[in-house]
Write a protein that holds these residues in place. Structure first.
Motif, PDB file in Angstrom:
ATOM      1  N   GLU A  76       0.819  -1.207   0.000  1.00 45.83           N
ATOM      2  CA  GLU A  76       0.000   0.000   0.000  1.00 45.83           C
ATOM      3  C   GLU A  76       0.856   1.263   0.000  1.00 45.83           C
ATOM      4  OE1 GLU A  76      -0.698  -2.716   1.616  1.00 45.83           O
ATOM      5  OE2 GLU A  76      -2.859  -3.053   1.782  1.00 45.83           O
ATOM      6  N   GLU A  77       1.921   1.258   0.816  1.00 46.26           N
ATOM      7  CA  GLU A  77       2.753   2.453   0.938  1.00 46.26           C
ATOM      8  C   GLU A  77       3.449   2.760  -0.389  1.00 46.26           C
ATOM      9  OE1 GLU A  77       2.634   0.067   3.210  1.00 46.26           O
ATOM     10  OE2 GLU A  77       1.733   1.171   4.890  1.00 46.26           O
ATOM     11  N   GLU A  78       3.987   1.709  -0.975  1.00 48.48           N
ATOM     12  CA  GLU A  78       4.704   1.875  -2.235  1.00 48.48           C
ATOM     13  C   GLU A  78       3.755   2.326  -3.343  1.00 48.48           C
ATOM     14  OE1 GLU A  78       7.052  -1.357  -4.415  1.00 48.48           O
ATOM     15  OE2 GLU A  78       7.916  -1.286  -2.391  1.00 48.48           O
ATOM     16  N   ASP A 105      -6.408   3.382   4.356  1.00 45.65           N
ATOM     17  CA  ASP A 105      -5.764   4.597   4.863  1.00 45.65           C
ATOM     18  C   ASP A 105      -4.367   4.769   4.269  1.00 45.65           C
ATOM     19  OD1 ASP A 105      -7.933   5.221   6.356  1.00 45.65           O
ATOM     20  OD2 ASP A 105      -7.234   4.134   8.143  1.00 45.65           O
ATOM     21  N   ALA A 106      -3.650   3.665   4.222  1.00 48.32           N
ATOM     22  CA  ALA A 106      -2.285   3.744   3.699  1.00 48.32           C
ATOM     23  C   ALA A 106      -2.295   4.023   2.206  1.00 48.32           C
ATOM     24  CB  ALA A 106      -1.545   2.439   3.983  1.00 48.32           C
ATOM     25  N   PHE A 108      -4.628   5.535   0.334  1.00 45.76           N
ATOM     26  CA  PHE A 108      -5.181   6.826  -0.102  1.00 45.76           C
ATOM     27  C   PHE A 108      -4.531   8.026   0.580  1.00 45.76           C
ATOM     28  CE2 PHE A 108      -9.149   4.062  -0.632  1.00 45.76           C
ATOM     29  CZ  PHE A 108      -8.803   3.734  -1.928  1.00 45.76           C
ATOM     30  N   ASN A 109      -3.497   7.764   1.359  1.00 54.12           N
ATOM     31  CA  ASN A 109      -2.812   8.840   2.064  1.00 54.12           C
ATOM     32  C   ASN A 109      -2.394   9.957   1.095  1.00 54.12           C
ATOM     33  OD1 ASN A 109      -1.508  10.204   4.109  1.00 54.12           O
ATOM     34  ND2 ASN A 109       0.418   9.066   3.802  1.00 54.12           N
ATOM     35  N   ASN A 110      -2.833  11.185   1.378  1.00 49.12           N
ATOM     36  CA  ASN A 110      -2.503  12.355   0.533  1.00 49.12           C
ATOM     37  C   ASN A 110      -3.062  12.293  -0.883  1.00 49.12           C
ATOM     38  OD1 ASN A 110      -1.009  13.830   2.406  1.00 49.12           O
ATOM     39  ND2 ASN A 110       0.819  12.569   2.005  1.00 49.12           N
ATOM     40  N   LEU A 111      -4.027  11.427  -1.107  1.00 49.72           N
ATOM     41  CA  LEU A 111      -4.582  11.326  -2.460  1.00 49.72           C
ATOM     42  C   LEU A 111      -6.008  11.882  -2.534  1.00 49.72           C
ATOM     43  CD1 LEU A 111      -3.527   7.812  -3.870  1.00 49.72           C
ATOM     44  CD2 LEU A 111      -2.959  10.042  -4.825  1.00 49.72           C
ATOM     45  N   LEU A 112      -6.627  12.114  -1.380  1.00 51.17           N
ATOM     46  CA  LEU A 112      -8.034  12.515  -1.401  1.00 51.17           C
ATOM     47  C   LEU A 112      -8.200  14.020  -1.631  1.00 51.17           C
ATOM     48  CD1 LEU A 112      -9.461  10.249   1.452  1.00 51.17           C
ATOM     49  CD2 LEU A 112      -9.108   9.755  -0.967  1.00 51.17           C
ATOM     50  N   ASN A 113      -9.404  14.378  -2.073  1.00 51.54           N
ATOM     51  CA  ASN A 113      -9.760  15.783  -2.354  1.00 51.54           C
ATOM     52  C   ASN A 113      -8.801  16.451  -3.338  1.00 51.54           C
ATOM     53  OD1 ASN A 113     -11.987  15.826  -0.524  1.00 51.54           O
ATOM     54  ND2 ASN A 113     -10.476  15.848   1.141  1.00 51.54           N
ATOM     55  N   LYS A 114      -8.379  15.693  -4.311  1.00 50.50           N
ATOM     56  CA  LYS A 114      -7.469  16.270  -5.314  1.00 50.50           C
ATOM     57  C   LYS A 114      -8.075  16.183  -6.709  1.00 50.50           C
ATOM     58  CE  LYS A 114      -3.151  16.338  -3.078  1.00 50.50           C
ATOM     59  NZ  LYS A 114      -2.403  15.371  -2.287  1.00 50.50           N
ATOM     60  N   LYS A 115      -9.388  15.987  -6.760  1.00 48.20           N
ATOM     61  CA  LYS A 115     -10.079  15.876  -8.066  1.00 48.20           C
ATOM     62  C   LYS A 115      -9.495  14.744  -8.921  1.00 48.20           C
ATOM     63  CE  LYS A 115     -12.186  20.364  -8.808  1.00 48.20           C
ATOM     64  NZ  LYS A 115     -11.816  21.270  -7.717  1.00 48.20           N
ATOM     65  N   ILE A 116      -9.189  13.650  -8.264  1.00 50.57           N
ATOM     66  CA  ILE A 116      -8.687  12.466  -8.956  1.00 50.57           C
ATOM     67  C   ILE A 116      -9.850  11.478  -9.062  1.00 50.57           C
ATOM     68  CG2 ILE A 116      -7.071  10.523  -8.817  1.00 50.57           C
ATOM     69  CD1 ILE A 116      -5.448  12.281  -6.855  1.00 50.57           C
ATOM     70  N   ALA A 117      -9.921  10.752 -10.161  1.00 58.55           N
ATOM     71  CA  ALA A 117     -10.904   9.673 -10.234  1.00 58.55           C
ATOM     72  C   ALA A 117     -10.225   8.370  -9.816  1.00 58.55           C
ATOM     73  CB  ALA A 117     -11.460   9.555 -11.639  1.00 58.55           C
ATOM     74  N   PHE A 118     -10.934   7.575  -9.006  1.00 54.88           N
ATOM     75  CA  PHE A 118     -10.392   6.297  -8.544  1.00 54.88           C
ATOM     76  C   PHE A 118     -11.111   5.144  -9.241  1.00 54.88           C
ATOM     77  CE2 PHE A 118      -9.394   9.241  -5.175  1.00 54.88           C
ATOM     78  CZ  PHE A 118      -8.109   8.870  -4.799  1.00 54.88           C
ATOM     79  N   HIS A 119     -10.331   4.306  -9.882  1.00 57.09           N
ATOM     80  CA  HIS A 119     -10.892   3.110 -10.512  1.00 57.09           C
ATOM     81  C   HIS A 119     -10.337   1.898  -9.761  1.00 57.09           C
ATOM     82  CE1 HIS A 119     -12.134   5.237 -14.312  1.00 57.09           C
ATOM     83  NE2 HIS A 119     -11.253   6.088 -13.833  1.00 57.09           N
TER      84      HIS A 119
END
Lengths: 449, 209
Positions: A76-78, A105-106, A108-119
């Motif tokens: 997850e971290e990598e 949690d690991a 999505f760390n620092n990935l949320l609320n950045k207008k990214i789409a997650f697939h």
């Protein structure tokens, strides 16, 4: 262009042009010399002219395409760092492939609320896990991509059972009514050797199983996945034909949608020798996808798959370059009214509709999958392609033509690049992806000293 | 749910284009200049490919200026020949449009289409006897294999490159199976029209044509 040419030259009809070509052929037969018959049963003409113009009214996406980086979850971290890096480089969506539940949690760390789409592409079906995923990503654009029928086609088995799998979908939709929970994974059929007409027909029939079970409105919860091959204009046309037919079918359910379409380069035509050609292949395939009007496009994982040292960056960079060129223009303005594209779009739609009707008449996609009819039809086309490849009619540059330089590649690979066949008990015959070059490459591999 | 009956589904075909450009049908009247040197180009006559030793030089200019310059140079060269009693057809047969394909894929396709139209119109003023004189020979150089597809789709007769990976486009994509595959496209036709008009204006200014 006021009278620019009209003043000096006469216009030409299609008939006059054909006559001129026949004259130039100097006795050679027009049909034999200049017509190209494809495996779809479509004939490519040497020229297309406004006299024979015909088109379908294609619903097209309103926004620019998104660039997606695909990552298989190992740590997850990598993977989190890799995702951040890809976003930093210009990707605006990430597709995580997971074999088992992961630490959200690991990841999505620092990935949320950045207008990214997650697939996502999950190899398991867990309502609890997906609900948790949706809750954590409630402010994000999310595509879960659960495809129970696709999973059956791919593995030969349900996740649990027909009833349990459908029940899970029902529960998930109930709990997350506006989420993209489902997918229709047509890429499998392409990678197994279905031609463009078959892909469009199977995509429709596959989707119609969900419409039939849950009603047409479920189309709003589906992302459609397609794999792209290198037959440039046919690949553009197949997506347009699909968009048209999807709404034609949905009209029977009194609804219509702007389908969300996810594209990735096919594996079928990729090669482990003359690897540099793969980048041109995926570049051509991505261009077709963009011009055809897909919503999201993923980088080619082919290299990374076989070689862990090699990052996805080359093909990601290539996508960014494409975006730079094409997004200045509107892809729809480029394809609209192009005689050739409009003509093959219409023909692909026509032929796919015939197959779709046959499947429905035969009890629907699931029933035909259980009977093995779909698998047989795909295998027939795959066999035809393989024979064309073996005889040199279908060419892969650097593999069955222009492979003059002996190439040593074994040292690049930690694992064998060839798919090992594992047999296990299945409910139905699975649809098996196969690369055209595989057999030839195994021979070259064995002969490497 | 009971399965729906789809047996009556029908596709609805339209016969009208959104926008028709006046130049679209002006193809085979005199010479098929809009779509290549022969109407059967690439289908009968294989694309010529050559290997380059050095990278081709990319001119930093717009398609319309590049074409206006080419037309002006060609026009002056043909006039010189005629003054020296060399027949126009002989003079023309020595001329080729040499261009380096940039990364602006669609604009490059439009540029080559425009080049053929402009050429035919300019040549017409010399009243050549040989129909082939109306057809422009295009020699395209590429710096990057990806640009080969623009060169082919624009309809060049010769392609020059430092490496041979562009063979992919010739062998695997099917783009040589039909001539001028982008004909009719709203964007391509509009861009072609724009380049033709702008280049012709510049050419007229240069030569008092």
């Amino acid at each position: 262009m006021s009278n620019f040419l009209t003043a000096d030259f006469e216009p030409s009809s299609a008939a006059a042009w054909k006559q001129k070509i026949q004259f130039e052929l100097n006795g050679a037969d027009y049909n034999d010399t200049l017509l190209t018959k494809t495996n779809e049963g479509i004939t490519i003409k040497p020229f297309y002219h406004s006299d024979h113009f015909e088109k379908l009214n294609i619903p097209v996406p309103k926004e620019h395409f998104n660039i997606c980086c695909k990552l298989l979850i190992t740590s997850e971290e990598e993977n989190n760092l890799k995702a951040i890096d890809a976003i930093h480089k210009g990707a605006n969506s990430i597709k995580f492939e997971a074999k088992k539940p992961f630490n959200m949690d690991a990841l999505f760390n620092n990935l949320l609320n950045k207008k990214i789409a997650f697939h996502f592409q999950l190899r398991f079906l867990s309502e609890e896990f997906i609900n948790k995923l949706n809750a954590i990503l409630k402010n994000e654009t999310v595509f879960i991509n659960i495809d129970i029928i696709g999973n059956l086609a791919k593995t030969g088995n349900w996740y649990t059972s027909l009833n349990a799998d459908f029940k899970s979908i029902e529960n998930l939709i109930q709990k997350n009514p506006s989420a993209y929970i489902l997918s229709v994974n047509t890429g499998l059929y392409q990678n197994a050797g279905a031609n463009t007409v078959q892909q469009v027909a199977y995509a429709l029939a596959h989707a119609n199983e969900y419409f039939n079970k849950f009603g047409g409105a479920i189309a709003n919860n589906i992302q459609f996945n397609f794999a792209f091959g290198s037959h440039y204009f046919f690949e553009i046309a197949k997506i347009r034909a699909f968009r048209y037919l999807l709404n034609l079918v949905l009209a029977e359910y009194e609804t219509k949608i702007d389908a969300e379409i996810f594209a990735e380069p096919s594996f079928r035509n990729k090669t482990i020798y003359s690897n540099h050609i793969n980048l041109l292949r995926s570049s051509s395939e991505n261009t077709s996808a963009i011009l055809g009007g897909v919503n999201t496009i993923a980088n080619c994982e082919f290299e990374a798959m076989f070689n862990s040292e090699n990052e996805n960056n080359t093909s990601l960079n290539q996508l960014l370059l494409l975006k730079e060129d094409i997004s200045l223009r509107n892809p729809q303005q480029i394809t609209t009214d192009c005689y050739y594209i409009e003509s093959i779009t219409k023909q692909i739609a026509e032929k796919a509709l015939v197959i779709f009707k046959e499947i429905e008449k035969g009890g629907g996609f699931l029933s035909q999958l259980k009977e093995g009819t779909i698998q047989r039809k795909i295998a027939e086309n795959a066999k035809k392609e393989q024979e064309q490849f073996n005889s040199g009619e279908l060419i892969l540059v650097g593999t069955n033509k222009y492979n003059t330089e002996p190439e040593k590649i074994k040292h690049h690979f930690k694992l064998s690049p060839f798919v090992e066949k594992k047999s296990h008990k299945t409910l139905i015959i699975p649809v098996i992806p196969k690369r055209l070059a595989e057999k030839l490459e195994q021979k070259r591999w064995r002969n490497e000293t | 749910m009971k399965r729906k009956d789809f047996s009556k589904l029908k596709i609805e075909v339209q016969r009208e284009k959104e926008l028709f450009f006046e130049h679209e049908d002006f193809i085979a009247g005199v010479a098929p200049f809009l779509r290549g040197i022969h109407s059967t180009m690439h289908l009968q006559t294989p694309l010529k490919t050559t290997l380059l030793i050095d990278s081709p030089i990319q001119k930093n200019t717009t398609p319309e200026i590049e074409l206006a310059n080419f037309l002006t140079e060609s026009f002056n060269a043909i006039q010189d020949c005629i003054q020296n009693n060399i027949p126009v057809d002989n003079a023309v047969s020595e001329l080729t449009f040499q261009t380096t394909i940039s990364k602006n894929h669609f604009d490059e396709i439009a540029k080559m289409r425009a080049a053929r139209m402009l050429w035919a119109k300019m040549i017409k003023s010399f009243n050549p006897k040989n129909q082939d004189s109306f057809a422009l020979n295009i020699y395209a150089s590429i710096n990057n294999a990806t640009n080969a597809s623009a060169a082919i789709l624009g309809g060049c007769q010769s392609l020059a490159s430092k490496e041979d990976s562009h063979l992919f486009f010739e062998e695997e994509t099917g783009i040589l199976k039909t001539v001028d595959a982008w004909a009719g496209s709203f964007y391509i036709e509009k861009k072609t029209e724009y380049i033709v008009n702008e280049a012709w204006l510049l050419f007229k200014k240069e030569t008092n044509f």
